[in-house]
Scaffold this motif. Structure first.
Motif, PDB file in Angstrom:
ATOM      1  N   ALA A 203       0.933  -1.237  -0.132  1.00 50.65           N
ATOM      2  CA  ALA A 203       0.206   0.145   0.033  1.00 50.65           C
ATOM      3  C   ALA A 203       0.717   1.166   0.144  1.00 50.65           C
ATOM      4  O   ALA A 203       1.812   1.405   0.739  1.00 50.65           O
ATOM      5  CB  ALA A 203      -0.932  -0.069   1.348  1.00 50.65           C
ATOM      6  N   LEU A 204       0.467   2.263  -0.854  1.00 49.35           N
ATOM      7  CA  LEU A 204       0.831   3.594  -0.812  1.00 49.35           C
ATOM      8  C   LEU A 204      -0.049   4.379  -0.174  1.00 49.35           C
ATOM      9  O   LEU A 204      -1.521   4.712  -0.630  1.00 49.35           O
ATOM     10  CB  LEU A 204       1.525   4.169  -2.175  1.00 49.35           C
ATOM     11  N   ARG A 205       0.304   5.491   0.709  1.00 51.45           N
ATOM     12  CA  ARG A 205      -0.587   6.291   1.241  1.00 51.45           C
ATOM     13  C   ARG A 205      -0.414   7.689   0.412  1.00 51.45           C
ATOM     14  O   ARG A 205       0.838   8.119  -0.049  1.00 51.45           O
ATOM     15  CB  ARG A 205      -0.482   6.976   2.830  1.00 51.45           C
ATOM     16  N   ALA A 206      -1.766   8.392   0.138  1.00 48.22           N
ATOM     17  CA  ALA A 206      -1.557   9.539  -0.862  1.00 48.22           C
ATOM     18  C   ALA A 206      -2.336  10.774  -0.336  1.00 48.22           C
ATOM     19  O   ALA A 206      -3.425  10.946  -0.332  1.00 48.22           O
ATOM     20  CB  ALA A 206      -2.289   9.297  -2.221  1.00 48.22           C
ATOM     21  N   PHE A 207      -1.664  11.323   0.668  1.00 48.87           N
ATOM     22  CA  PHE A 207      -1.966  12.433   1.557  1.00 48.87           C
ATOM     23  C   PHE A 207      -1.656  13.918   0.964  1.00 48.87           C
ATOM     24  O   PHE A 207      -2.484  14.890   1.091  1.00 48.87           O
ATOM     25  CB  PHE A 207      -1.479  12.279   2.839  1.00 48.87           C
ATOM     26  N   THR A 208      -0.617  14.004   0.047  1.00 47.24           N
ATOM     27  CA  THR A 208      -0.182  15.297  -0.465  1.00 47.24           C
ATOM     28  C   THR A 208      -0.462  15.111  -1.874  1.00 47.24           C
ATOM     29  O   THR A 208      -0.575  13.909  -2.420  1.00 47.24           O
ATOM     30  CB  THR A 208       0.953  15.637   0.011  1.00 47.24           C
ATOM     31  N   ALA A 209      -0.377  16.081  -2.617  1.00 44.04           N
ATOM     32  CA  ALA A 209      -0.446  16.254  -4.148  1.00 44.04           C
ATOM     33  C   ALA A 209       0.828  15.507  -4.536  1.00 44.04           C
ATOM     34  O   ALA A 209       0.707  14.776  -5.557  1.00 44.04           O
ATOM     35  CB  ALA A 209      -0.184  17.747  -4.488  1.00 44.04           C
ATOM     36  N   LYS A 210       2.108  15.597  -3.956  1.00 48.32           N
ATOM     37  CA  LYS A 210       3.226  14.866  -4.440  1.00 48.32           C
ATOM     38  C   LYS A 210       2.850  13.134  -4.199  1.00 48.32           C
ATOM     39  O   LYS A 210       3.276  12.531  -5.239  1.00 48.32           O
ATOM     40  CB  LYS A 210       4.411  15.305  -3.657  1.00 48.32           C
ATOM     41  N   ASP A 211       2.374  12.994  -3.045  1.00 45.98           N
ATOM     42  CA  ASP A 211       2.029  11.716  -2.968  1.00 45.98           C
ATOM     43  C   ASP A 211       0.944  10.952  -4.057  1.00 45.98           C
ATOM     44  O   ASP A 211       1.247   9.858  -4.291  1.00 45.98           O
ATOM     45  CB  ASP A 211       1.171  11.276  -1.451  1.00 45.98           C
ATOM     46  N   GLN A 212      -0.225  11.860  -4.380  1.00 45.52           N
ATOM     47  CA  GLN A 212      -0.761  11.513  -5.229  1.00 45.52           C
ATOM     48  C   GLN A 212      -0.318  11.352  -6.740  1.00 45.52           C
ATOM     49  O   GLN A 212      -0.569  10.234  -7.446  1.00 45.52           O
ATOM     50  CB  GLN A 212      -2.062  12.551  -5.399  1.00 45.52           C
ATOM     51  N   GLN A 213       0.755  12.121  -7.004  1.00 43.84           N
ATOM     52  CA  GLN A 213       1.574  12.091  -8.378  1.00 43.84           C
ATOM     53  C   GLN A 213       2.406  10.795  -8.203  1.00 43.84           C
ATOM     54  O   GLN A 213       2.052   9.992  -9.250  1.00 43.84           O
ATOM     55  CB  GLN A 213       2.279  13.181  -8.502  1.00 43.84           C
ATOM     56  N   ASP A 214       3.031  10.439  -7.171  1.00 40.61           N
ATOM     57  CA  ASP A 214       3.784   9.196  -7.039  1.00 40.61           C
ATOM     58  C   ASP A 214       3.012   8.078  -7.237  1.00 40.61           C
ATOM     59  O   ASP A 214       3.532   6.794  -7.845  1.00 40.61           O
ATOM     60  CB  ASP A 214       4.641   9.354  -5.822  1.00 40.61           C
ATOM     61  N   LEU A 215       1.906   8.156  -6.638  1.00 44.41           N
ATOM     62  CA  LEU A 215       0.833   7.024  -6.739  1.00 44.41           C
ATOM     63  C   LEU A 215       0.170   6.561  -7.995  1.00 44.41           C
ATOM     64  O   LEU A 215       0.369   5.607  -8.577  1.00 44.41           O
ATOM     65  CB  LEU A 215      -0.394   7.099  -5.879  1.00 44.41           C
ATOM     66  N   ARG A 216       0.209   7.858  -8.846  1.00 41.45           N
ATOM     67  CA  ARG A 216      -0.332   7.579 -10.442  1.00 41.45           C
ATOM     68  C   ARG A 216       0.723   6.813 -11.188  1.00 41.45           C
ATOM     69  O   ARG A 216       0.755   6.002 -12.012  1.00 41.45           O
ATOM     70  CB  ARG A 216      -0.764   8.819 -11.019  1.00 41.45           C
TER      71      ARG A 216
END
Length: 516
Positions: free
Chosen positions: A330-343
Motif C-alpha cells: 500500500a501507498l498512502r496519498a495524503f499530499t499532491a506529491k503522494d498522489q502524483q507518485d501513486l499515479r
C-alpha cells in the motif's frame, strides 16, 4: 513453496486474482518491493528469501530492523499470529510448514555477526570518494594517492595505510605536481578530516584483512538449500552513507568476479537492497550511471537484484525500468506529491480490466499487495491483487543466545573473527622515514667528525707556524687553496646536517627504494 522452477508468493480468495509465482528462470531480471511503513514489505522479503533458499539459491539481505534474523529459527504454532497465518494459508491454498533456513550472520562492526571487511584498494577511489562525500578536487587528490601507491608498491589495506599515504603525498606535493597536477596541502587536510569523521562512525573496522571472499556468501547447504546471508544493519543505519556504499561495493564485487552464465534456469545469487533510497539520495550522476550499468549487465552473471523502498519514485527511472518482478504494498496519498507518485506507480503495471490499479494500491491491507511477475518469454504479467503467504521461519527477531549459536555453527569464525595487520603502506612508509632519520643522524655525526678534524688541523698548523717561522709565498698560496677546499667540504657537511640536507637524503632513499 517452490515447485516446477517457481516461488509461490501468494494467492487469492474472493476479490483477489490468480496465484502468483516468481519464475526462477526470470528471477535474475531483478525486482522491486515497495510500500509504506508497516504494510508488509519485511514479510515479503522474508518469504522470497525462503523461496530462493529452498530452490538452492544463496541470498544476501540487510536486516535494518532486526526482524529478518528470524530466518535462522523455525516458526512455531505457539506464535501469536499462528491462527491468522493458518487461516490465510487455507485461503490461498498454501501448505504451511514451519522450518528454519541455513543462515549466516554478518556485521560490519563485528558485534552481531562475522566481521565484514574489505581493503581500501578493493573499495577504490570512486566509492571511497562517495563514502567520504568529497568534492571533485578532493576526489582528484585521492586518485593521485591510489595511483602513487600502486607505482610505489605500497598496499592500501586499512585506513591508517591511506592516512600515511596522504601524508607522504602532502610532503612530496611539489614533485608530484609535475606528473599529476597540483596537490594542495589544504586538500589533503580536508580528506584527512573526512577520514576522521568516518573513523568516528566506526568504519575503521570495515577496512582491513581478512577481506570478505564472495564464495563464503554463495555456499549451498548439504541439503541443497542456499545460504541466507543476513547483515546486521540496525546500528549501520546510523551511518547511511556507509550502508549504501558497502552494499554498492558488494554489488560491484559480484559484477567483477563472477563469470558470464547467460540465462540460467535459476539465479546463482540474489541480492536484496533494503532502504534503496539511501543509494540514490544526493548521488552524483556518475554514480547513478554506474548503478544503472551494473544492474543492466549483472543479470547475465546470474545475479538478481531486488530493491526494497517505500516509494518506487525513490529509484531512478533508468533503474526502475529494469525491475521486471514487482510487489507493491500500500501507498498512502495524503499530499499532491503522494498522489502524483501513486499515479506513476500504477502506470508501471500492465493493466487488469478487473480493477483500477491506482485504487488497488491505495486499498490493499497489511500483508496484501499488488503484484506483477515476469511470465513466459519475459513478458510482464497482468497486475493482480494478492494475499502474500505467511513465512515458514520465525516472524520477528531472535534472542542473543540464538544468534550466538548460529554464529558459532557457521564454520567461518576461524577465518574472519580475528583481524590481520600485515606489512602494507603504513609500515613501509614508516620504514622509509626511519631509514631517512638514520641517514640524517649519520650525516650529522660525519659533520661533527669533520669539524673536530678541522679544529685539530688548525691547532697543528699554529704549532708548526711557531716552530718553523713564516712560510714562503708559495706555501701561503697552497695553504689558502687547502683552506678553500676544506671550507667547501665543511659547507657540504653542514648542509647534510641541516633540515634541507635531511630532506635531500629522504628523497634519495625514496628513489633507491623505488628502484628496488
Amino acid at each position: 513453496m517452490t515447485s516446477e522452477g517457481a516461488i509461490f508468493v501468494g494467492g487469492g480468495g474472493e476479490g483477489y486474482g490468480t496465484p502468483q509465482d516468481l519464475l526462477l528462470r526470470y528471477a535474475n531480471r531483478h525486482g522491486l518491493i515497495a510500500g509504506a511503513t508497516g504494510t508488509g514489505k519485511t514479510v515479503t522479503l522474508q518469504i522470497l528469501a525462503e523461496g530462493f533458499s529452498q530452490a538452492g539459491v544463496p541470498v544476501f539481505m540487510a536486516d535494518v530492523k532486526g526482524d529478518l534474523a528470524g530466518l535462522a529459527v523455525s516458526g512455531s504454532p505457539a506464535h501469536k499470529l499462528h491462527d491468522a497465518f493458518q487461516k490465510r494459508s487455507d485461503t490461498i491454498g498454501f501448505d504451511l510448514r514451519y522450518q528454519a533456513y541455513p543462515t549466516v550472520f554478518w556485521d560490519l562492526f563485528g558485534e552481531q555477526g562475522h566481521p565484514v571487511r574489505t581493503t581500501v584498494s578493493e573499495m577504490g577511489p570512486l566509492l571511497l570518494a562517495r563514502l567520504l562525500d568529497l568534492t571533485e578536487a578532493q576526489e582528484g587528490v585521492l586518485n593521485v594517492a591510489f595511483r602513487v601507491a600502486d607505482e610505489e608498491g605500497l598496499p592500501l589495506l586499512d585506513l591508517k595505510d591511506l592516512r600515511a599515504m596522504l601524508v607522504w603525498i602532502g610532503q612530496n606535493s611539489g614533485d608530484l605536481a609535475l606528473r599529476y597536477g597540483n596537490v594542495a596541502t589544504a586538500t589533503v587536510g580536508a580528506i584527512q578530516r573526512a577520514l576522521l569523521v568516518l573513523e568516528n562512525q566506526g568504519a575503521a573496522r570495515f577496512f582491513g584483512e581478512p577481506a570478505l571472499e564472495l564464495a563464503d556468501m554463495m555456499r549451498v547447504h548439504f541439503d541443497g538449500r542456499g545460504q541466507v546471508n543476513v547483515l546486521a544493519a540496525d546500528k549501520l543505519m546510523a551511518s547511511p552513507r556507509l550502508y549504501a556504499t558497502f552494499l554498492l561495493w558488494l554489488l560491484s564485487e559480484l559484477f567483477e568476479e563472477l563469470p558470464e552464465v547467460g540465462d540460467p534456469d535459476k539465479p546463482r545469487f540474489v541480492f536484496f537492497f533494503d532502504e534503496a533510497h539511501l543509494l540514490f539520495d544526493d548521488a552524483p550522476k556518475a554514480l547513478v550511471d554506474k548503478v544503472e550499468q551494473v544492474a543492466r549487465l549483472i543479470r547475465s552473471k546470474g545475479v538478481g537484484v531486488y530493491f526494497i523502498t517505500q516509494n518506487p519514485a525513490d529509484v531512478p527511472d533508468d533503474v526502475l525500468g529494469q525491475l521486471g518482478n514487482r510487489v507493491q504494498h500500500a501507498l498512502r496519498a495524503f499530499t499532491a506529491k503522494d498522489q502524483q507518485d501513486l499515479r506513476r506507480a500504477a502506470q508501471n503495471y500492465r493493466p487488469n480490466p478487473a480493477f483500477d490499479t491506482e485504487t488497488a494500491i491505495k486499498e490493499v491491507g497489511v500483508g496484501e499487495a499488488v503484484t506483477s511477475f515476469l511470465q513466459a518469454k519475459g513478458v510482464p504479467g497482468m497486475v493482480e491483487r494478492t494475499l502474500v503467504r505467511p513465512p515458514s521461519s520465525q516472524l520477528g527477531p531472535i534472542t542473543m543466545n540464538e544468534r550466538r549459536g548460529v554464529i558459532a555453527s557457521s564454520g567461518l569464525s576461524a577465518k574472519y573473527d580475528r583481524e590481520i595487520d600485515r606489512d602494507s603502506a603504513f609500515e613501509r612508509l614508516a620504514a622509509r622515514a626511519e631509514a631517512a632519520a638514520k641517514a640524517a643522524a649519520e650525516a650529522e655525526e660525519e659533520e661533527a667528525r669533520m669539524q673536530e678534524e678541522e679544529r685539530r688541523a688548525r691547532e697543528r698548523r699554529r704549532y708548526d707556524d711557531r716552530t718553523t717561522g713564516r712560510s714562503t709565498s708559495r706555501s701561503r698560496s697552497s695553504r689558502r687553496s687547502d683552506t678553500m677546499l676544506e671550507a667547501f667540504g665543511k659547507s657540504v657537511a653542514r648542509q647534510l646536517g641541516t633540515r634541507t640536507g635531511r630532506a635531500l637524503v629522504r628523497g634519495i632513499l625514496g628513489s633507491l627504494f623505488k628502484s628496488r
